[in-house]
Enzyme design. Structure first.
Site, short mmCIF file in Angstrom:
data_model
loop_
_atom_site.label_atom_id
_atom_site.label_comp_id
_atom_site.label_asym_id
_atom_site.label_seq_id
_atom_site.Cartn_x
_atom_site.Cartn_y
_atom_site.Cartn_z
N ARG A 115 0.85 -1.19 0.00
CA ARG A 115 0.00 0.00 0.00
C ARG A 115 0.89 1.24 0.00
O ARG A 115 1.16 1.84 1.04
CB ARG A 115 -0.93 -0.02 1.22
CG ARG A 115 -1.82 -1.25 1.29
CD ARG A 115 -2.79 -1.20 2.46
NE ARG A 115 -2.11 -1.27 3.76
CZ ARG A 115 -2.74 -1.36 4.92
NH1 ARG A 115 -4.07 -1.41 4.95
NH2 ARG A 115 -2.08 -1.41 6.06
N ASP A 144 7.50 -6.24 3.06
CA ASP A 144 7.31 -7.67 2.82
C ASP A 144 6.92 -7.86 1.36
O ASP A 144 5.87 -7.39 0.92
CB ASP A 144 6.23 -8.21 3.74
CG ASP A 144 6.09 -9.73 3.62
OD1 ASP A 144 7.10 -10.40 3.34
OD2 ASP A 144 4.97 -10.24 3.79
N HIS A 188 6.99 -11.95 8.36
CA HIS A 188 7.63 -10.64 8.15
C HIS A 188 8.01 -10.01 9.49
O HIS A 188 9.12 -9.48 9.66
CB HIS A 188 6.67 -9.72 7.38
CG HIS A 188 7.25 -8.38 7.08
ND1 HIS A 188 6.47 -7.26 6.88
CD2 HIS A 188 8.53 -7.95 6.96
CE1 HIS A 188 7.24 -6.23 6.64
NE2 HIS A 188 8.50 -6.61 6.69
N ASP A 210 1.85 0.42 8.28
CA ASP A 210 1.84 1.42 7.21
C ASP A 210 0.50 2.12 7.04
O ASP A 210 0.22 2.70 5.99
CB ASP A 210 2.24 0.75 5.88
CG ASP A 210 1.26 -0.32 5.44
OD1 ASP A 210 0.36 -0.66 6.23
OD2 ASP A 210 1.40 -0.81 4.30
N ASP A 211 -0.33 2.09 8.08
CA ASP A 211 -1.62 2.80 8.02
C ASP A 211 -1.86 3.58 9.31
O ASP A 211 -2.97 3.59 9.83
CB ASP A 211 -2.77 1.82 7.75
CG ASP A 211 -2.82 0.67 8.75
OD1 ASP A 211 -1.98 0.65 9.69
OD2 ASP A 211 -3.68 -0.22 8.60
N ASP A 287 -0.45 -11.30 16.96
CA ASP A 287 -0.97 -10.41 18.02
C ASP A 287 -1.85 -11.16 19.00
O ASP A 287 -1.74 -10.97 20.22
CB ASP A 287 -1.70 -9.21 17.41
CG ASP A 287 -2.69 -9.60 16.32
OD1 ASP A 287 -2.70 -10.78 15.90
OD2 ASP A 287 -3.45 -8.73 15.86
N SER A 318 -7.19 -7.46 7.25
CA SER A 318 -8.34 -7.73 8.11
C SER A 318 -9.66 -7.28 7.47
O SER A 318 -10.71 -7.37 8.09
CB SER A 318 -8.17 -7.03 9.46
OG SER A 318 -8.11 -5.63 9.29
#
Length: 446
Positions: A115, A144, A188, A210-211, A287, A318
């Site tokens: 992204r 990744d 990753h 990255d968000d 997680d 997700s």
């Protein structure tokens, strides 16, 4: 004499008949053999033709195999060259940073994949506050895969170091229907953290995705809590995230809590903890794996009341789960808190249980079917006891906070207590108290 001649003629006729019969049998046999010979020759020709066709097919397949082997060798060479290039870039970037950095607080890594637009927004948000203190927080982007746009975007910034994770191994999911993406993400994370802790030798790492956008005091917050992370081994990690950090549930940007639930989404980890986690890192769902009691082993996590990160990633692995309800309304802190002047010793294990118990004990107990209405009729903090997970979900649903549990622990809970503001403008704290919480906090149940 005439009789003998007659007998001789008869014999001649018999002999002639036998001769003719023999000739006819010989002719028939020769014809049969000729037919068999022709059939045999035809069969041989057919067999020869088929053999030649098979030989041609084998030759064609061998040619394809050779071509595939050549293609594989070419790709292996390209991968080797790319890895060599990435390692060379890393050495140059890290050497450039080492020339400026002596003892960094922590490396900051942005985990990226495909992204590029999201990554640009995240990098710009981080650089806005990282540039003046870049020597204390070396910035990395770990990609990744080989998405060209992401790689180009990361390399367009001189202020960061670029790492690339190229994993060509096939992914085998453990259950049918699982998304491969969660397995790739776990691989990753392990690779990137191994690189930063063991290859680059950092003592702490702050992990972003990255968000995300960060708050103005993001780095000051982590610097202030780094000492706690080093000193108090009952703290597994420090997070900048509050799962119930929506605008309607938060009020105080100075308030910090301990939690038995791993928040993630912008968190700092020490190398000593990674030494423990790396060898047993999971294949997927890293997680949730960290939220298992067998892995955090009674240790807790530091989290703020008001989030220091904002997650804008509606599109991702997700599939935007919970985005509208829980992520989009998150309040990103906009207050520049002077964390260096704050005494955070109350967060140490030997002090925090009593500190938290004092706050909960002062809250007024509320019960009944409509606890929401009862809460609104009371000034000051309240505490509401829940019997079990089902009861918790019912009460949480009335207020609109997260109802989810992991391994017997509600999101944000400390010793079974979930705290949030309601309404946020009043500053009133609501404590959802578990069946054993008061006992664990040594509070007398009124």
């Amino acid at each position: 004499m005439a009789k003998n001649f007659c007998d001789f003629r008869i014999l001649l006729l018999v002999a002639a008949g036998v001769f003719i019969y023999i000739q006819m049998r010989l002719f028939a046999t020769q014809s049969e053999y000729a037919d068999r010979l022709a059939a045999a020759i035809e069969a041989e020709n057919t067999c020869t033709s088929q053999m030649r066709s098979l030989i041609d097919q084998i030759s064609l397949q061998q040619g394809r195999i050779v071509a595939l082997e050549e293609e594989r060798n070419r790709r292996d060479q390209e991968c080797g060259q790319m890895k060599s290039l990435v390692q060379d870039l890393e050495r140059k970037d890290v050497q450039r940073l080492i020339n400026k950095v002596q003892v960094p607080v922590a490396a900051v890594v942005i985990m990226a994949c495909n992204r590029a637009d999201y990554l640009e927004r995240t990098i710009n948000s981080v650089l806005k506050y990282q540039k003046p203190i870049s020597s204390r927080y070396p910035l990395f982007v770990s990609q990744d895969g080989s998405n060209a746009d992401v790689r180009s975007k990361a390399l367009s910034y001189d202020q960061l170091s670029y790492m690339q994770h190229l994993d060509l191994k096939p992914v085998q999911t453990e259950r049918p229907g699982e998304l491969i993406a969660y397995y790739k993400i776990a691989r990753h994370y392990k690779w990137a953290l191994d690189q930063l802790f063991y290859h680059h030798n950092f003592s702490r790492v702050i992990i972003l995705e990255d968000d995300m956008e960060i708050a103005p005091d993001f780095f000051d917050y982590f610097e202030a809590t780094a000492a706690l992370l080093d000193k108090d081994k009952s703290i597994m990690a420090v997070s900048s995230w509050n799962d119930n950090g929506q605008k309607q549930f938060v009020h105080d940007p100075y308030e910090l809590y301990r939690s038995d639930f791993f928040p993630g989404l912008g968190w700092m980890l020490a190398r000593s903890t990674w030494d423990e986690l790396s060898p047993k890192w999971p294949k997927a769902y890293w997680d949730d794996w960290l939220r298992l009691k067998e892995n955090h082993r009674g240790r807790q996590f530091i989290r703020p009341e008001v989030c220091r990160t904002y997650n804008f990633g509606e599109l991702g692995s997700s599939l935007g789960q919970f985005f509208r309800q829980y992520l989009e309304p998150i309040k990103l802190n906009d207050v520049q808190v002077d964390w260096k002047s704050k005494d955070l010793s109350y967060l140490q294990e030997d002090k925090y249980a009593q500190h938290f118990a004092n706050i909960v004990a002062k809250a007024k107990p509320v019960s009944g079917v409509n606890v929401l209405q009862e809460t609104n009729n009371i000034d000051g903090d309240v505490r509401i006891k829940y019997r079990d997970q089902s009861d918790f979900e019912y009460i949480a649903g009335q207020f609109g906070i997260f109802q989810e549990w992991k391994d017997g622990v509600p999101r944000t809970a400390y010793k079974g207590v979930v705290v949030f503001r309601y309404p946020s403008t009043s500053g009133r704290r609501v404590f959802l108290v578990g069946p054993e919480s008061l006992k664990l906090l040594r509070i007398k149940d009124s």
